[in-house]
Design a protein around this motif. Structure first.
Motif, short mmCIF file in Angstrom:
data_model
loop_
_atom_site.label_atom_id
_atom_site.label_comp_id
_atom_site.label_asym_id
_atom_site.label_seq_id
_atom_site.Cartn_x
_atom_site.Cartn_y
_atom_site.Cartn_z
N MET A 336 2.55 -32.29 33.96
CA MET A 336 3.79 -32.75 34.58
C MET A 336 3.52 -33.89 35.57
O MET A 336 4.25 -34.89 35.60
N THR A 337 2.48 -33.75 36.39
CA THR A 337 2.18 -34.82 37.35
C THR A 337 1.69 -36.08 36.64
O THR A 337 1.97 -37.20 37.09
N HIS A 338 1.01 -35.90 35.53
CA HIS A 338 0.55 -37.06 34.75
C HIS A 338 1.74 -37.85 34.21
O HIS A 338 1.80 -39.08 34.33
N PHE A 339 2.72 -37.14 33.63
CA PHE A 339 3.89 -37.82 33.08
C PHE A 339 4.73 -38.47 34.18
O PHE A 339 5.29 -39.55 34.00
N GLU A 340 4.80 -37.83 35.34
CA GLU A 340 5.54 -38.42 36.46
C GLU A 340 4.85 -39.69 36.93
O GLU A 340 5.51 -40.70 37.23
#
Length: 656
Positions: A336-340
């Motif tokens: 999730m943090t990667h996509f954000e």
């Protein structure tokens, strides 16, 4: 490494801790009173170490002395009101309560033979001592743990007394006051029951282990190691937070303490890179909360699980079963943090902002104590033996580190201070487990656990998914504002039996309620870990809570996965099945993460987001046909992402 962020001061950290973590609101004494507290804390640790080495005392003696130390120290250290004007001064009524606490703890050792031979018969002194014990435990718990668990315990006591007046299936014959007092303090079914037993043995030693890890510099090393491994990656600081918080959870066992400790380092770093305040706080809250799910040390509640499940299960069985769910949890947050970061166009740290990797990796020996715990548990050592040897190894590593690194500080003084720090940390756990013993005692005497389990099944119409859903809601509600230990005790005695009645393995049922009890720390409207993170990030608390729950969406899915597919807990499975279940679960979380964030290799439109979430849930659900359909859609989405990737303008750091 350059100073890439301004960390919050120690004073600011303490204020945030005191606001959201009752255990951090202790009085700070000076002068002779400081030495009194120091000696009492040191004596507490010496007693625990002595009995661990020489042999545990009979149950009533071990637990009552442990309780006496905890009660006496709590009333000296924790004021009656949070904003007490006399935080650094001793108050006369707290001295009286403290002496009563020590006295209650000494009552069993002083009257052991009499009490053992007169089980079931209380004289007037016994009765009033028992009443005092109950009231002191309730008040101590209110001060150091919080009001929710105290109110729940009082309601259970009232339920025991007024059983004949209860409605419907809750009715029971009732328990007289004499019998209730006897159960609560003069048997091992109440305050001196299983929860306090675990606190007075396993948990205390591992809290000491955590205190020694901090003093030897392992805690600060986690941050350096995390930056070295993840700092240069896309959205590096967020991934540093995930990695370091997973490691820090081994030490703290508290979501709020983990947030403030590691968040004071990672949150400013994330904000500087370009993450919004509420998202940065959400990342840290989600990662820190997950620290209690990460083996080999999973917080105090995991040790209770050994006793509650029974049947020859060991702590290693629980740690092994929790390994893959914990890996999936942190993988989900990482995705999730990667996509954000990709959506916002954020990069990692620059080369100049990174520490010297060679110097960091040269100190990998600091992880020896963590590896030692794993190896000792794997080789069949008892939990107490593993904890004792891990403490010894930690001390040795501390002195070795001092010889190899001139900047490192570890001395005999630090060793003694670690003993007092460990005892101080144990006070909240001792109070929570003693109070939880009240609940367990009432459940045992009234049969409430079976009644509520049966009632839950009736409400769910004997449908497994509905039973799991209602159990999840109950665990989240009970966990709001309560420590994980107390929450697990309540849900494992009330909600877990309903799942077990559906034919689910005991370990899966207990881990299910354990997970959601922990997730209460980041689930609005009362999300203490998220609110603490908002304090560090200067963000809006509720929005931070929403972000943390969104980032930890895997944690709301994984428990359903391992109940429906116990292969994830390595129960009755082959390596082939395990690899397939894990691979499809990771692919599913990738799709769900992309749908929730709205970005994969490019921005997703609303329809693509819904399809992505649907495909992810199909992959996560452990069933052949859903896996096949989800995999086809997953592959199709990836192909479409690559086909249309070049037609979409890449976002800049200012977008989003």
């Amino acid at each position: 490494m350059k100073n890439i962020q301004e960390t919050i001061s120690v004073e600011e950290q303490q204020k945030i801790l005191e606001k959201f973590d009752p255990e951090s609101g202790a009085r700070q004494y000076k002068g002779w009173m400081q030495w009194v507290i120091f000696i009492l804390l040191l004596s507490f640790s010496i007693f625990q170490l002595y009995t661990a080495i020489k042999g545990i005392l009979p149950a009533q003696l071990q637990r009552s002395i442990h309780l006496g130390f905890a009660l006496g120290l709590i009333f000296l250290l924790f004021p009656a009101r949070k904003k007490s004007p006399k935080r650094g001064k001793i108050v006369w009524y707290d001295v009286i309560l403290s002496l009563l606490g020590f006295g209650v703890g000494a009552y069993w050792p002083l009257n052991y033979n009499k009490l053992i031979t007169s089980i079931g018969v209380l004289d007037s002194v016994d009765f009033y001592v028992g009443i005092a014990a109950i009231l002191l435990v309730l008040e101590a718990t209110r001060r150091v743990v919080g009001i929710p668990i105290t109110i729940i315990s009082i309601l259970f006591l009232l339920y025991a007394l007024y059983g004949p007046y209860m409605p419907g299936f809750l009715v029971h014959r009732g328990i007289s006051l004499d019998r209730l007092v006897q159960t609560m303090f003069f048997t091992t079914e109440g305050i001196l029951g299983t929860p306090l037993s675990v606190s007075s043995t396993f948990i205390f030693l591992f809290l000491l282990f955590g205190a020694f890890l901090v003093k030897t510099g392992v805690g600060s090393y986690f941050n350096d190691l995390a930056v070295s491994i993840a700092g240069r990656r896309t959205g590096g600081p967020a991934k540093v937070a995930i990695f370091s918080s997973a490691l820090q959870g081994t030490i703290s066992g508290s979501s709020v303490a983990n947030v403030v400790t590691s968040g004071s380092f990672t949150i400013p770093m994330m904000k500087k890179l370009g993450y919004k305040r509420e998202f940065a706080g959400g990342v840290e809250a989600a990662a820190s909360t997950g620290g209690q799910l990460m083996p080999p040390i999973m917080g105090a509640a995991a040790f209770l699980m050994v006793e509650f499940i029974g049947g020859g299960i060991t702590y290693w069985d629980i740690a092994k079963a929790a390994a893959i769910p914990a890996l999936l949890y942190f993988t989900g947050i990482w995705i999730m943090t990667h996509f954000e970061a990709k959506r916002l166009g954020l990069q990692g740290l620059t080369k100049e902002e990174m520490p010297n990797r060679l110097q960091v990796f040269k100190k990998l020996y600091l992880l020896t104590p963590i590896l030692a715990v794993i190896i000792l548990l794997m080789t069949g050592r008892s939990v107490m033996n593993a904890a004792l040897w891990s403490i010894v190894i930690t001390i040795a590593v501390g002195f070795i580190n001092r010889l190899l690194d001139r900047s490192a500080k570890f001395s005999i003084v630090d060793l003694v201070v670690a003993l007092t720090d460990g005892a101080r940390t144990a006070l909240g756990v001792a109070a929570a487990t003693a109070c939880a013993g009240i609940i367990v005692g009432v459940v045992t005497k009234t049969g409430l656990g079976l009644k509520l389990g049966t009632g839950l099944l009736t409400l769910a119409n004997d449908k497994l998914l509905l039973t799991l859903f209602f159990t999840m809601i109950a665990s989240l509600i009970l966990g709001m504002g309560s420590p994980t230990t107390a929450n697990y005790v309540i849900t494992s005695t009330i909600a877990a039996p309903a799942i077990i009645l559906m034919g689910i393995p005991d370990l899966a049922a207990h881990l299910f309620v354990f997970y959601f009890g922990i997730m209460a720390d980041i689930t609005p409207p009362v999300a203490l870990a998220a609110f603490a993170a908002a304090g560090v990030a200067s963000g809006e608390p509720l929005r931070t809570g929403v972000n943390s729950a969104k980032l930890a969406i895997a944690a709301f899915i994984i428990p359903y996965m391992f109940v429906l597919s116990p292969e994830l807990l390595m129960i009755d499975t082959t390596w082939y099945q395990l690899i397939w279940v894990v691979a499809t679960a990771i692919a599913g979380m990738m799709a769900v993460g992309a749908g929730v964030i709205g970005y994969w290799y490019r921005r997703l439109n609303p329809v693509e987001r819904l399809i992505s979430i649907g495909a992810g849930l199909a992959l996560i659900y452990p069933e052949g046909m859903t896996d096949f359909i989800g995999l086809l859609v997953f592959i199709g989405l990836i192909v479409l992402q690559f086909i249309f990737k070049g037609n979409k303008q890449q976002p800049s750091a200012m977008q989003g």
